[in-house]
Design a protein around this motif. Structure first.
Motif, PDB file in Angstrom:
ATOM      1  N   LEU A   1      12.998  70.112 -42.648  1.00  0.00           N
ATOM      2  CA  LEU A   1      13.412  71.361 -43.598  1.00  0.00           C
ATOM      3  C   LEU A   1      14.809  71.348 -43.840  1.00  0.00           C
ATOM      4  O   LEU A   1      15.402  71.169 -42.916  1.00  0.00           O
ATOM      5  CB  LEU A   1      12.649  72.637 -43.080  1.00  0.00           C
ATOM      6  N   ASP A   2      15.374  71.749 -45.015  1.00  0.00           N
ATOM      7  CA  ASP A   2      16.567  72.031 -45.318  1.00  0.00           C
ATOM      8  C   ASP A   2      16.702  73.404 -45.008  1.00  0.00           C
ATOM      9  O   ASP A   2      16.771  74.305 -45.646  1.00  0.00           O
ATOM     10  CB  ASP A   2      16.736  71.879 -46.648  1.00  0.00           C
ATOM     11  N   LYS A   3      17.093  73.666 -43.544  1.00  0.00           N
ATOM     12  CA  LYS A   3      17.160  75.056 -42.964  1.00  0.00           C
ATOM     13  C   LYS A   3      18.764  75.713 -43.523  1.00  0.00           C
ATOM     14  O   LYS A   3      18.611  76.915 -43.505  1.00  0.00           O
ATOM     15  CB  LYS A   3      17.451  74.837 -41.390  1.00  0.00           C
ATOM     16  N   SER A   4      19.551  74.740 -44.106  1.00  0.00           N
ATOM     17  CA  SER A   4      20.934  75.326 -44.333  1.00  0.00           C
ATOM     18  C   SER A   4      20.463  76.126 -45.886  1.00  0.00           C
ATOM     19  O   SER A   4      20.927  77.253 -46.214  1.00  0.00           O
ATOM     20  CB  SER A   4      21.893  74.254 -44.839  1.00  0.00           C
ATOM     21  N   ALA A   5      19.722  75.372 -46.601  1.00  0.00           N
ATOM     22  CA  ALA A   5      19.500  75.989 -47.902  1.00  0.00           C
ATOM     23  C   ALA A   5      18.563  77.321 -48.007  1.00  0.00           C
ATOM     24  O   ALA A   5      18.721  78.220 -48.452  1.00  0.00           O
ATOM     25  CB  ALA A   5      18.524  74.975 -48.939  1.00  0.00           C
ATOM     26  N   ILE A   6      17.304  77.075 -46.982  1.00  0.00           N
ATOM     27  CA  ILE A   6      16.581  78.412 -46.693  1.00  0.00           C
ATOM     28  C   ILE A   6      17.364  79.418 -46.137  1.00  0.00           C
ATOM     29  O   ILE A   6      16.948  80.437 -46.611  1.00  0.00           O
ATOM     30  CB  ILE A   6      15.425  77.902 -45.639  1.00  0.00           C
ATOM     31  N   LYS A   7      18.350  79.323 -45.121  1.00  0.00           N
ATOM     32  CA  LYS A   7      18.891  80.487 -44.616  1.00  0.00           C
ATOM     33  C   LYS A   7      20.059  80.918 -45.883  1.00  0.00           C
ATOM     34  O   LYS A   7      19.948  82.273 -45.877  1.00  0.00           O
ATOM     35  CB  LYS A   7      20.047  80.077 -43.483  1.00  0.00           C
TER      36      LYS A   7
ATOM     37  N   ALA B   1      18.478  86.719 -50.663  1.00  0.00           N
ATOM     38  CA  ALA B   1      17.533  87.334 -51.465  1.00  0.00           C
ATOM     39  C   ALA B   1      17.318  88.701 -50.627  1.00  0.00           C
ATOM     40  O   ALA B   1      17.046  89.728 -51.348  1.00  0.00           O
ATOM     41  CB  ALA B   1      16.126  86.589 -51.037  1.00  0.00           C
ATOM     42  N   ARG B   2      17.563  88.924 -49.414  1.00  0.00           N
ATOM     43  CA  ARG B   2      17.729  90.298 -48.630  1.00  0.00           C
ATOM     44  C   ARG B   2      18.624  91.282 -49.579  1.00  0.00           C
ATOM     45  O   ARG B   2      18.259  92.326 -49.802  1.00  0.00           O
ATOM     46  CB  ARG B   2      17.912  90.274 -47.313  1.00  0.00           C
ATOM     47  N   ARG B   3      19.886  90.753 -49.486  1.00  0.00           N
ATOM     48  CA  ARG B   3      20.865  91.606 -49.994  1.00  0.00           C
ATOM     49  C   ARG B   3      20.469  91.974 -51.472  1.00  0.00           C
ATOM     50  O   ARG B   3      20.760  93.155 -52.031  1.00  0.00           O
ATOM     51  CB  ARG B   3      22.253  90.901 -50.154  1.00  0.00           C
ATOM     52  N   LYS B   4      20.011  91.039 -52.397  1.00  0.00           N
ATOM     53  CA  LYS B   4      19.882  91.215 -53.713  1.00  0.00           C
ATOM     54  C   LYS B   4      18.584  92.144 -53.986  1.00  0.00           C
ATOM     55  O   LYS B   4      18.334  93.001 -54.936  1.00  0.00           O
ATOM     56  CB  LYS B   4      19.432  89.994 -54.296  1.00  0.00           C
TER      57      LYS B   4
ATOM     58  N   GLY C   1       7.897  81.113 -41.361  1.00  0.00           N
ATOM     59  CA  GLY C   1       8.654  81.742 -40.347  1.00  0.00           C
ATOM     60  C   GLY C   1      10.140  81.606 -40.270  1.00  0.00           C
ATOM     61  O   GLY C   1      10.739  82.516 -39.845  1.00  0.00           O
ATOM     62  N   TRP C   2      10.700  80.201 -40.818  1.00  0.00           N
ATOM     63  CA  TRP C   2      12.049  80.126 -40.984  1.00  0.00           C
ATOM     64  C   TRP C   2      12.535  81.292 -41.996  1.00  0.00           C
ATOM     65  O   TRP C   2      13.821  81.737 -41.818  1.00  0.00           O
ATOM     66  CB  TRP C   2      12.292  78.895 -41.204  1.00  0.00           C
ATOM     67  N   MET C   3      11.956  81.412 -42.905  1.00  0.00           N
ATOM     68  CA  MET C   3      12.357  82.295 -44.114  1.00  0.00           C
ATOM     69  C   MET C   3      12.570  83.760 -43.542  1.00  0.00           C
ATOM     70  O   MET C   3      13.486  84.472 -43.710  1.00  0.00           O
ATOM     71  CB  MET C   3      11.311  82.524 -45.210  1.00  0.00           C
ATOM     72  N   TYR C   4      11.713  84.062 -42.592  1.00  0.00           N
ATOM     73  CA  TYR C   4      11.892  85.387 -42.054  1.00  0.00           C
ATOM     74  C   TYR C   4      12.666  85.426 -41.117  1.00  0.00           C
ATOM     75  O   TYR C   4      13.749  86.610 -40.937  1.00  0.00           O
ATOM     76  CB  TYR C   4      10.301  85.875 -41.408  1.00  0.00           C
ATOM     77  N   GLN C   5      13.080  84.562 -40.214  1.00  0.00           N
ATOM     78  CA  GLN C   5      14.053  84.793 -39.271  1.00  0.00           C
ATOM     79  C   GLN C   5      15.441  84.724 -39.975  1.00  0.00           C
ATOM     80  O   GLN C   5      16.192  85.485 -39.357  1.00  0.00           O
ATOM     81  CB  GLN C   5      14.068  83.336 -38.506  1.00  0.00           C
ATOM     82  N   TYR C   6      15.400  83.905 -40.917  1.00  0.00           N
ATOM     83  CA  TYR C   6      16.690  83.909 -41.708  1.00  0.00           C
ATOM     84  C   TYR C   6      17.093  85.219 -42.425  1.00  0.00           C
ATOM     85  O   TYR C   6      18.047  85.745 -42.504  1.00  0.00           O
ATOM     86  CB  TYR C   6      16.933  82.744 -42.601  1.00  0.00           C
ATOM     87  N   TYR C   7      15.817  85.723 -43.011  1.00  0.00           N
ATOM     88  CA  TYR C   7      15.781  86.936 -43.821  1.00  0.00           C
ATOM     89  C   TYR C   7      16.414  88.189 -43.145  1.00  0.00           C
ATOM     90  O   TYR C   7      17.295  89.004 -43.340  1.00  0.00           O
ATOM     91  CB  TYR C   7      14.421  87.297 -44.212  1.00  0.00           C
ATOM     92  N   ILE C   8      16.037  88.216 -41.683  1.00  0.00           N
ATOM     93  CA  ILE C   8      16.358  89.419 -40.943  1.00  0.00           C
ATOM     94  C   ILE C   8      17.753  89.056 -40.009  1.00  0.00           C
ATOM     95  O   ILE C   8      18.304  89.845 -39.062  1.00  0.00           O
ATOM     96  CB  ILE C   8      15.376  89.868 -39.994  1.00  0.00           C
ATOM     97  N   SER C   9      18.355  87.789 -40.323  1.00  0.00           N
ATOM     98  CA  SER C   9      19.402  87.242 -39.075  1.00  0.00           C
ATOM     99  C   SER C   9      20.781  88.192 -39.603  1.00  0.00           C
ATOM    100  O   SER C   9      21.417  88.539 -38.422  1.00  0.00           O
ATOM    101  CB  SER C   9      19.856  85.901 -39.780  1.00  0.00           C
ATOM    102  N   GLU C  10      20.988  88.751 -40.697  1.00  0.00           N
ATOM    103  CA  GLU C  10      22.037  89.767 -40.884  1.00  0.00           C
ATOM    104  C   GLU C  10      22.015  91.149 -40.100  1.00  0.00           C
ATOM    105  O   GLU C  10      22.738  91.660 -39.707  1.00  0.00           O
ATOM    106  CB  GLU C  10      22.596  89.653 -42.354  1.00  0.00           C
ATOM    107  N   LYS C  11      20.712  91.299 -40.459  1.00  0.00           N
ATOM    108  CA  LYS C  11      20.330  92.803 -39.438  1.00  0.00           C
ATOM    109  C   LYS C  11      20.294  92.577 -38.150  1.00  0.00           C
ATOM    110  O   LYS C  11      20.881  93.456 -37.257  1.00  0.00           O
ATOM    111  CB  LYS C  11      19.055  93.155 -39.961  1.00  0.00           C
ATOM    112  N   LYS C  12      20.064  91.097 -37.503  1.00  0.00           N
ATOM    113  CA  LYS C  12      20.077  91.045 -36.153  1.00  0.00           C
ATOM    114  C   LYS C  12      21.507  91.063 -35.663  1.00  0.00           C
ATOM    115  O   LYS C  12      21.957  91.603 -34.727  1.00  0.00           O
ATOM    116  CB  LYS C  12      19.738  89.561 -35.845  1.00  0.00           C
ATOM    117  N   ASP C  13      22.412  90.390 -36.546  1.00  0.00           N
ATOM    118  CA  ASP C  13      23.921  90.576 -36.062  1.00  0.00           C
ATOM    119  C   ASP C  13      24.521  91.964 -36.001  1.00  0.00           C
ATOM    120  O   ASP C  13      25.410  92.103 -35.020  1.00  0.00           O
ATOM    121  CB  ASP C  13      24.488  89.532 -37.379  1.00  0.00           C
ATOM    122  N   LYS C  14      23.998  92.708 -36.995  1.00  0.00           N
ATOM    123  CA  LYS C  14      24.464  94.084 -36.963  1.00  0.00           C
ATOM    124  C   LYS C  14      24.119  94.724 -35.815  1.00  0.00           C
ATOM    125  O   LYS C  14      24.739  95.432 -35.067  1.00  0.00           O
ATOM    126  CB  LYS C  14      23.958  94.759 -38.294  1.00  0.00           C
ATOM    127  N   VAL C  15      22.819  94.698 -35.409  1.00  0.00           N
ATOM    128  CA  VAL C  15      22.145  94.963 -34.205  1.00  0.00           C
ATOM    129  C   VAL C  15      23.082  94.828 -32.897  1.00  0.00           C
ATOM    130  O   VAL C  15      23.231  95.856 -32.052  1.00  0.00           O
ATOM    131  CB  VAL C  15      20.607  94.801 -33.868  1.00  0.00           C
TER     132      VAL C  15
END
Length: 463
Positions: A17-23, A29-32, A230-244
């Protein structure tokens, strides 16, 4: 054992999987989407700082926004009132986050199904088979899906007369989501409230979420690779995780609402395979030796040579396990996340059932109903695990969706729910005068108070 099943299983190694593109896509997408649903809320008089009053007129209401008048039908006003109720309960930002994720979830799910040709109509909703076309096939071939999705032709003609491609797309997309609600109700709850009211406009336009998804993520990343969810979800919440974690450094406590973002990690594929093959796979092979099946397990470890007295005990265990049928096996993941371990367990169980002589047509339903169990504190993860397992079953059975419409499948995966909102009056109502039942209900209410904080460590006595 059927050689085609072994061949299929061994060919599960696919492109990386191209995880860089997915991330990049998921975080963007979350921000938009949050911005998009917030803008839709603003256009009906709801913002973080203000909720405007409405004036009732005839068969609807009107709202004054920045010297402009916005009109809503009575149905839209009911949806707006439900939105306001949710904001009062959870807060504006939490509701915008939830609605944004709901649409992200559905967009990704529909994309996975259309790329793998799982949509019942076999007509793409978000894209076109012709890669050069910007317009989705569902829009250009809308007459072919009128009956399938129960579309209102008058609405369709109105969108077409107005040359409103994005409006027609939104209408079709919502209808497709609702249609899947009959097959996968956990993933696709019926959309008829404020969630629909806040679906952003212009999703197909360049730089918007659907356009980004179709053009920036290689279709091959979706083909038979349900772990992409699963990768989509982990990356989707990654910015929220950083904030937490940034807040944690400022001595801000991690609330139970943020525990999923702080703790969600996607287990790499090789670790999943190692774990499943040396637990579930070993359980079966110890009682049902099968050289061909064992060779299909890339990470399987042979039993080390043991002392004679230990070997005698192991032989007793093997004898007991030889009595097992595939339907007797239970696999539980108490922190299932998006279901990666359960999905691979499905593959292994499928081989086990085939080796035991079961009909391949019956196997997917048997696995979903009898073998796989999962828990999580995260409602989103619960939906994703549910969806991932349905997609895995669909990959083995073309008839699955039709069968599920006639005879729904109850999966044994769920997100843990809390009892915090239940009152003494509620308990009295449910007990309905039955004192023993009241005691049991009171016990469960007590155990599941703040359950999303404690998760699978909750110990529930048999009642």
């Amino acid at each position: 054992m059927d050689a085609s099943v072994i061949s299929r299983f061994n060919n599960e190694e696919r492109k990386i999987l191209d995880k860089s593109a997915i991330k990049d896509f998921a975080t963007s997408a979350r921000r938009k989407l949050i911005e998009g649903v917030s803008q839709k809320a603003y256009l009906i008089g709801i913002s973080k700082d203000c909720i405007k009053e409405v004036d009732i007129i005839g068969d609807g209401v009107r709202i004054e926004i920045n010297n402009e008048t916005v009109y809503l039908t009575n149905k839209e006003n009911e949806q707006r009132n439900k939105l306001i109720e949710q904001i009062e309960q959870k807060g504006y930002e939490q509701v915008m986050e939830e609605v944004a994720y709901t649409w992200f979830n559905r967009i990704i799910a529909i994309r996975f199904m259309e790329v793998n040709n799982y949509l019942p109509s076999e007509i793409r909703i978000l894209s076109s088979e012709d890669g050069d076309k910007m317009e989705p096939d569902a829009v250009s071939q809308v007459n072919s899906i009128v009956d399938e999705l129960n579309l209102n032709l008058d609405k369709v003609y109105k969108f077409q007369d107005d040359n409103d491609v994005n409006g027609l797309f939104k209408y079709i997309f919502v209808k497709q989501c609702n249609a899947f609600g009959k097959i996968m109700p956990v993933m696709f709850e019926k959309i008829e409230d404020y969630t629909e009211l806040l679906l952003p406009d212009g999703l197909l336009l360049e730089g918007n979420v659907v356009n980004d998804l179709v053009n920036n993520i290689d279709e091959e990343d979706f083909k038979n690779q349900v772990e992409i969810i699963g990768w989509m979800y982990q990356y989707y919440i990654s910015e929220k995780k950083d904030k937490v974690f940034a807040d944690l450094k400022k001595n801000k406590k991690i609330t139970k609402e943020n525990i999923p973002a702080a703790t969600q990690l996607f287990t790499p594929d090789w670790i999943v395979r190692y774990m499943v093959e040396n637990s579930l796979g070993k359980l079966w092979l110890e009682g049902h030796p099968d050289e061909e099946l064992q060779e299909s397990f890339k990470y399987y470890l042979e039993e080390a040579k043991q002392e004679s007295d230990v070997e005698k005990e192991l032989e007793k265990i093997r004898k007991e396990r030889s009595k097992l049928s595939p339907e007797d096996i239970t696999v539980l993941d108490p922190a299932m996340g998006s279901g990666h371990i359960l999905v691979y367990a499905f593959d292994v169980l499928y081989q086990i059932y085939v080796s035991a002589g079961y009909s391949e047509r019956d196997i997917p339903r048997l696995i979903l109903e009898k073998n796989l169990y999962g828990l999580d504190i995260d409602d989103r993860a619960g939906q994703l695990a549910y969806f991932a397992l349905i997609m895995k079953a669909r990959s083995y059975s073309r008839r699955l969706f039709r069968d599920m419409e006639r005879n729904p499948i109850e999966l044994n995966v769920c997100s843990i729910q809390e009892s915090n909102g239940l009152t003494k009056a509620d308990i009295e109502y449910f007990a309905n005068g039955d004192d023993e039942l009241k005691i049991d209900i009171e016990y469960l209410v007590n155990v599941f108070t703040d359950a999303k904080e404690y998760g699978s460590i909750i110990d529930v006595d048999s009642i």
